[in-house]
Design a protein around this motif. Structure first.
Motif, PDB file in Angstrom:
ATOM      1  N   GLU A 192     103.537  12.350 -14.880  1.00 26.03           N
ATOM      2  CA  GLU A 192     105.277  11.707 -14.952  1.00 26.03           C
ATOM      3  C   GLU A 192     105.230  12.860 -16.076  1.00 26.03           C
ATOM      4  OE1 GLU A 192     104.321   9.154 -18.459  1.00 26.03           O
ATOM      5  OE2 GLU A 192     106.070  11.144 -17.834  1.00 26.03           O
ATOM      6  N   ASP A 193     106.092  14.291 -15.906  1.00 21.65           N
ATOM      7  CA  ASP A 193     106.779  14.660 -17.265  1.00 21.65           C
ATOM      8  C   ASP A 193     106.139  14.415 -18.685  1.00 21.65           C
ATOM      9  OD1 ASP A 193     108.063  16.522 -14.806  1.00 21.65           O
ATOM     10  OD2 ASP A 193     109.748  16.226 -15.262  1.00 21.65           O
ATOM     11  N   ARG A 194     106.458  13.582 -19.106  1.00 21.37           N
ATOM     12  CA  ARG A 194     106.355  13.189 -20.391  1.00 21.37           C
ATOM     13  C   ARG A 194     104.876  13.006 -20.301  1.00 21.37           C
ATOM     14  NH1 ARG A 194     105.561   8.381 -22.961  1.00 21.37           N
ATOM     15  NH2 ARG A 194     105.818   8.529 -24.998  1.00 21.37           N
ATOM     16  N   GLY A 195     104.209  11.835 -20.371  1.00 22.99           N
ATOM     17  CA  GLY A 195     102.642  12.378 -20.435  1.00 22.99           C
ATOM     18  C   GLY A 195     102.216  14.012 -19.983  1.00 22.99           C
ATOM     19  N   THR A 196     101.683  14.276 -18.997  1.00 21.61           N
ATOM     20  CA  THR A 196     102.177  15.694 -18.329  1.00 21.61           C
ATOM     21  C   THR A 196     102.114  16.851 -19.882  1.00 21.61           C
ATOM     22  OG1 THR A 196     101.628  15.878 -16.932  1.00 21.61           O
ATOM     23  CG2 THR A 196     101.344  17.453 -17.089  1.00 21.61           C
ATOM     24  N   ARG A 197     103.547  16.422 -20.674  1.00 21.24           N
ATOM     25  CA  ARG A 197     103.375  17.445 -21.410  1.00 21.24           C
ATOM     26  C   ARG A 197     102.771  17.164 -23.084  1.00 21.24           C
ATOM     27  NH1 ARG A 197     108.496  16.761 -22.119  1.00 21.24           N
ATOM     28  NH2 ARG A 197     108.864  15.367 -23.299  1.00 21.24           N
ATOM     29  N   LEU A 198     102.746  15.397 -23.131  1.00 23.04           N
ATOM     30  CA  LEU A 198     101.537  15.422 -24.383  1.00 23.04           C
ATOM     31  C   LEU A 198     100.405  15.887 -24.126  1.00 23.04           C
ATOM     32  CD1 LEU A 198     101.732  14.163 -27.750  1.00 23.04           C
ATOM     33  CD2 LEU A 198     102.191  11.652 -25.939  1.00 23.04           C
ATOM     34  N   PHE A 199      99.541  15.117 -22.670  1.00 27.33           N
ATOM     35  CA  PHE A 199      98.643  16.191 -23.061  1.00 27.33           C
ATOM     36  C   PHE A 199      98.075  16.984 -23.028  1.00 27.33           C
ATOM     37  CE2 PHE A 199      94.596  17.150 -20.675  1.00 27.33           C
ATOM     38  CZ  PHE A 199      94.339  16.047 -20.902  1.00 27.33           C
ATOM     39  N   TRP A 244      90.134  17.258 -24.855  1.00 31.40           N
ATOM     40  CA  TRP A 244      90.043  16.829 -23.957  1.00 31.40           C
ATOM     41  C   TRP A 244      90.112  14.784 -24.296  1.00 31.40           C
ATOM     42  CZ3 TRP A 244      87.299  12.927 -21.388  1.00 31.40           C
ATOM     43  CH2 TRP A 244      87.250  12.550 -19.945  1.00 31.40           C
ATOM     44  N   VAL A 245      89.248  14.678 -25.216  1.00 30.50           N
ATOM     45  CA  VAL A 245      89.416  13.248 -25.996  1.00 30.50           C
ATOM     46  C   VAL A 245      90.317  13.313 -26.314  1.00 30.50           C
ATOM     47  CG1 VAL A 245      87.733  11.582 -26.844  1.00 30.50           C
ATOM     48  CG2 VAL A 245      86.552  13.452 -25.828  1.00 30.50           C
ATOM     49  N   GLU A 246      90.692  13.774 -26.885  1.00 36.44           N
ATOM     50  CA  GLU A 246      91.862  13.751 -28.239  1.00 36.44           C
ATOM     51  C   GLU A 246      93.676  13.759 -27.289  1.00 36.44           C
ATOM     52  OE1 GLU A 246      92.598  13.284 -31.482  1.00 36.44           O
ATOM     53  OE2 GLU A 246      89.820  13.632 -32.108  1.00 36.44           O
ATOM     54  N   ALA A 247      93.762  14.108 -26.756  1.00 38.85           N
ATOM     55  CA  ALA A 247      95.126  15.382 -26.035  1.00 38.85           C
ATOM     56  C   ALA A 247      94.621  13.429 -24.882  1.00 38.85           C
ATOM     57  CB  ALA A 247      94.626  15.618 -24.635  1.00 38.85           C
ATOM     58  N   ARG A 248      93.737  13.093 -24.449  1.00 37.44           N
ATOM     59  CA  ARG A 248      93.130  11.632 -23.998  1.00 37.44           C
ATOM     60  C   ARG A 248      93.527  10.081 -24.255  1.00 37.44           C
ATOM     61  NH1 ARG A 248      87.701   8.830 -22.225  1.00 37.44           N
ATOM     62  NH2 ARG A 248      87.804   8.795 -24.667  1.00 37.44           N
ATOM     63  N   ASP A 249      92.838  10.380 -25.337  1.00 36.86           N
ATOM     64  CA  ASP A 249      93.869   9.201 -26.932  1.00 36.86           C
ATOM     65  C   ASP A 249      94.297   9.207 -27.283  1.00 36.86           C
ATOM     66  OD1 ASP A 249      90.825   8.799 -25.838  1.00 36.86           O
ATOM     67  OD2 ASP A 249      89.765   9.595 -27.826  1.00 36.86           O
ATOM     68  N   TYR A 269      96.568   8.791 -18.768  1.00 35.62           N
ATOM     69  CA  TYR A 269      95.641   9.232 -19.447  1.00 35.62           C
ATOM     70  C   TYR A 269      94.591  10.335 -18.828  1.00 35.62           C
ATOM     71  CZ  TYR A 269      93.983   4.644 -19.792  1.00 35.62           C
ATOM     72  OH  TYR A 269      92.379   3.939 -20.009  1.00 35.62           O
ATOM     73  N   GLY A 270      94.084   9.571 -17.483  1.00 31.97           N
ATOM     74  CA  GLY A 270      93.031   9.963 -16.916  1.00 31.97           C
ATOM     75  C   GLY A 270      93.471  10.486 -16.039  1.00 31.97           C
ATOM     76  N   ALA A 271      94.683  11.508 -15.411  1.00 25.99           N
ATOM     77  CA  ALA A 271      94.648  11.917 -14.918  1.00 25.99           C
ATOM     78  C   ALA A 271      93.933  13.591 -14.419  1.00 25.99           C
ATOM     79  CB  ALA A 271      96.097  12.853 -14.631  1.00 25.99           C
ATOM     80  N   PHE A 272      93.166  14.313 -15.829  1.00 22.63           N
ATOM     81  CA  PHE A 272      93.086  15.010 -15.811  1.00 22.63           C
ATOM     82  C   PHE A 272      91.436  15.135 -16.313  1.00 22.63           C
ATOM     83  CE2 PHE A 272      97.719  15.464 -17.244  1.00 22.63           C
ATOM     84  CZ  PHE A 272      97.803  16.957 -15.757  1.00 22.63           C
ATOM     85  N   ILE A 273      90.880  15.685 -15.673  1.00 24.11           N
ATOM     86  CA  ILE A 273      89.336  16.453 -15.024  1.00 24.11           C
ATOM     87  C   ILE A 273      89.492  17.641 -15.857  1.00 24.11           C
ATOM     88  CG2 ILE A 273      87.336  16.777 -14.148  1.00 24.11           C
ATOM     89  CD1 ILE A 273      88.392  14.319 -13.904  1.00 24.11           C
ATOM     90  N   LEU A 274      87.908  17.382 -17.015  1.00 26.49           N
ATOM     91  CA  LEU A 274      87.791  18.483 -17.023  1.00 26.49           C
ATOM     92  C   LEU A 274      86.644  19.349 -16.798  1.00 26.49           C
ATOM     93  CD1 LEU A 274      87.389  20.387 -20.041  1.00 26.49           C
ATOM     94  CD2 LEU A 274      85.866  18.889 -21.039  1.00 26.49           C
ATOM     95  N   GLY A 275      86.638  20.857 -16.520  1.00 26.21           N
ATOM     96  CA  GLY A 275      84.876  20.833 -16.413  1.00 26.21           C
ATOM     97  C   GLY A 275      84.694  22.573 -16.564  1.00 26.21           C
ATOM     98  N   GLY A 276      83.760  22.943 -16.311  1.00 25.69           N
ATOM     99  CA  GLY A 276      82.758  23.961 -16.483  1.00 25.69           C
ATOM    100  C   GLY A 276      81.972  24.469 -17.184  1.00 25.69           C
ATOM    101  N   ALA A 277      82.878  23.540 -18.018  1.00 26.94           N
ATOM    102  CA  ALA A 277      81.555  23.718 -20.295  1.00 26.94           C
ATOM    103  C   ALA A 277      82.693  23.236 -21.128  1.00 26.94           C
ATOM    104  CB  ALA A 277      81.576  25.172 -19.829  1.00 26.94           C
ATOM    105  N   SER A 278      81.900  22.382 -22.357  1.00 27.46           N
ATOM    106  CA  SER A 278      82.539  22.407 -23.017  1.00 27.46           C
ATOM    107  C   SER A 278      83.360  22.602 -23.994  1.00 27.46           C
ATOM    108  CB  SER A 278      81.786  20.697 -23.650  1.00 27.46           C
ATOM    109  OG  SER A 278      80.734  21.469 -24.627  1.00 27.46           O
ATOM    110  N   LYS A 279      82.669  24.086 -24.207  1.00 27.53           N
ATOM    111  CA  LYS A 279      83.392  24.765 -25.416  1.00 27.53           C
ATOM    112  C   LYS A 279      83.367  26.484 -24.593  1.00 27.53           C
ATOM    113  CE  LYS A 279      80.972  22.231 -29.406  1.00 27.53           C
ATOM    114  NZ  LYS A 279      79.814  22.829 -30.206  1.00 27.53           N
ATOM    115  N   ILE A 280      84.174  27.021 -25.369  1.00 28.35           N
ATOM    116  CA  ILE A 280      84.851  28.574 -25.173  1.00 28.35           C
ATOM    117  C   ILE A 280      83.908  29.281 -25.893  1.00 28.35           C
ATOM    118  CG2 ILE A 280      86.260  30.746 -25.085  1.00 28.35           C
ATOM    119  CD1 ILE A 280      89.063  28.208 -24.934  1.00 28.35           C
TER     120      ILE A 280
END
Length: 490
Positions: A438-445, A462-467, A479-490
């Motif tokens: 839903e929109d509100r949760g996505t926008r805030l995340f 990712w942790v901060e946004a989820r928490d 809060y659990g919809a989004f998956i982080l992939g590839g690496a933890s740091k740019i």
């Protein structure tokens, strides 16, 4: 045919309780598959002889576990994934990124190899001469692949089986990190993963079977559709417990290399405090950190394209894109300005951040037709297939769209979908969703995520946004919809 014959021989020898001879047969099958250099069809086709290519990897993994050889187990799983990737792209155009001449020479050799094998199988007496010629062609191909790997390792990985060792990967892990490499197995076998740290590697066998995990993950997805938050919480807690996840010291990262149903594991909904990063392969950790994007902090943010009536407009996505673009001091691509040509023009040769807030489409029958929907009179689709051929390059790509993480695991346990296409185009990190949010949760995340990610520590963002969403009392499906992939740091 050689790989099928040897695979069947291996199955028979296993039934006769001759594991050493069975392993030798499966390894001959593995070698034969790799020598076919992408000319084999995937296991999506009917398995006429009762065994497929992924079964060879499963049998070798089982035998490696019996012997306690963790290094060989890692290597066999990696080779299965690398082979699947080559097979998947064998007949698909991939961006040559300045290496057209070298790629052309390799493809010409591949054509000669296929013709030579057909001739040798059709005419008796040609086998000896054909083998000499074939050996020479394979040597030439190996030399050209080596040149290509020096120039562009990721492009080379689309044309040849190239893997790293367990020792290489352990050296790349942080002191407090762990990699959970899920082991491919038949549905009725207990699920397990190879837990890898800098100093150890051991198999953790779980209580449920692969099929039981698949049903639990499917049950969770059903609760998302039914918006049953209480049942989501109970299932998330149950999955967390059944996975026997290791406790990490502060600053540690969980790297997960999924197999089968574990591609759809809702990591964000699990009861973990460390960032979870999903990887296509274990060797992904050694990927060049400079891959993708430019050295600056440029950002392109797109939201709520003009769909020309083909889809509902996304007012929440428009606000999301506006707020996020403000964080980077940029103007968003919105409405009629959010088309494919405008996106490619804005990204140019690469940016650091690309955020897409729009509809996403998942094609279950043809996962490479899965797409990001952009603007246009009838709406324009940026497909996974098109991204392989003509990448949109950014270091961090955020797909704030429904089901953009969806795809399908196929032969040898590779994954078809948008994320892998973006990686091949140069993305270092991809954030995407497993289901509609839903929109509100996505926008805030997303606003929380980008604000924190500017530091470069995307895992912690990712942790901060989820928490943030979790502490507001929102459901695990949000809060659990989004998956982080590839690496933890740019």
């Amino acid at each position: 045919m050689v790989w099928r014959v040897e695979a069947i021989r291996g199955e028979v020898l296993l039934d006769q309780n001759e594991p050493a001879d069975a392993e030798a047969a499966f390894r001959r099958a593995q070698t034969a598959m790799e020598q076919a250099i992408g000319s084999l069809g995937t296991d999506r086709a009917k398995r006429r002889f009762g065994i497929g290519k992924e079964d060879v990897t499963r049998r070798l993994a089982m035998l490696d576990r019996r012997r306690g050889d963790m290094g060989q187990l890692f290597q066999d799983m990696e080779r299965g994934r690398a082979r699947a990737f080559v097979d998947m792209l064998a007949e698909r155009q991939v961006a040559e990124k300045g290496q057209a001449e070298l790629v052309g020479r390799i493809r010409a050799i591949d054509t000669d190899i296929r013709r030579l094998r057909i001739t040798a199988s059709a005419f008796k007496g040609e086998a000896g001469t054909a083998k000499t010629k074939l050996d020479e062609l394979l040597r030439n191909r190996t030399a050209l692949i080596s040149q290509l790997s020096t120039a562009d390792a990721e492009l080379a990985a689309t044309m040849a089986i190239r893997t790293h060792t367990l020792t290489d990967v352990q050296a790349a892990l942080g002191e407090n990190d762990v990699m959970l490499y899920f082991i491919p197995a038949d549905d009725d076998v207990k699920a397990a993963y190879l837990a890898i740290t800098r100093t150890s590697a051991k198999v953790t066998e779980l209580r449920p079977t692969v099929e039981q995990f698949q049903l639990l993950i499917r049950d969770f997805a059903d609760t998302v559709e039914a918006t049953n938050a209480d049942r989501q919480s109970r299932l998330a807690a149950r999955l967390t417990g059944l996975l026997s996840l290791p406790d990490l010291k502060p600053g540690g990262v969980i790297y997960a290399v999924p197999t089968g149903p574990f591609y759809f594991l809702p990591w964000g909904a699990l009861e973990i405090s460390a960032p979870a990063v999903v990887l296509p392969t274990g060797g992904w950790l050694l990927r060049n950190a400079s891959t993708g994007g430019t050295a600056n902090t440029s950002a392109v943010v797109l939201g709520d394209p003009d769909f020309g009536g083909a889809f509902d407009q996304l007012l929440g996505a428009r606000l999301e894109a506006t707020n996020i673009s403000n964080l980077y001091g940029k103007s968003p691509l919105i409405g009629s300005a959010a088309g494919k040509s405008a996106l490619r023009r804005s990204v140019g040769h690469g940016v650091s951040i690309l955020h897409l807030a729009t509809h996403g489409l998942f094609d279950a029958d043809q996962p490479l037709n899965s797409a990001i929907v952009l603007g246009g009179k009838t709406s324009d689709r940026l497909t996974a297939s098109e991204l392989f051929e003509k990448p949109v390059t950014a270091k961090l790509v955020v797909l704030s769209a429904c089901e953009t993480g969806a795809g399908e695991a196929v032969a040898g346990d590779d994954f078809l979908g948008l994320a892998r296409s973006l990686y091949l185009g140069g993305a270092r990190i991809v954030v995407n969703s497993l289901w509609p949010v839903e929109d509100r949760g996505t926008r805030l995340f997303m606003e929380t995520f980008h604000r924190e990610a500017k530091s470069g520590n995307v895992g912690q963002a990712w942790v901060e946004a989820r928490d943030t969403l979790k502490n507001l009392g929102l459901a695990p499906s949000v809060y659990g919809a989004f998956i982080l992939g590839g690496a933890s740091k740019i």
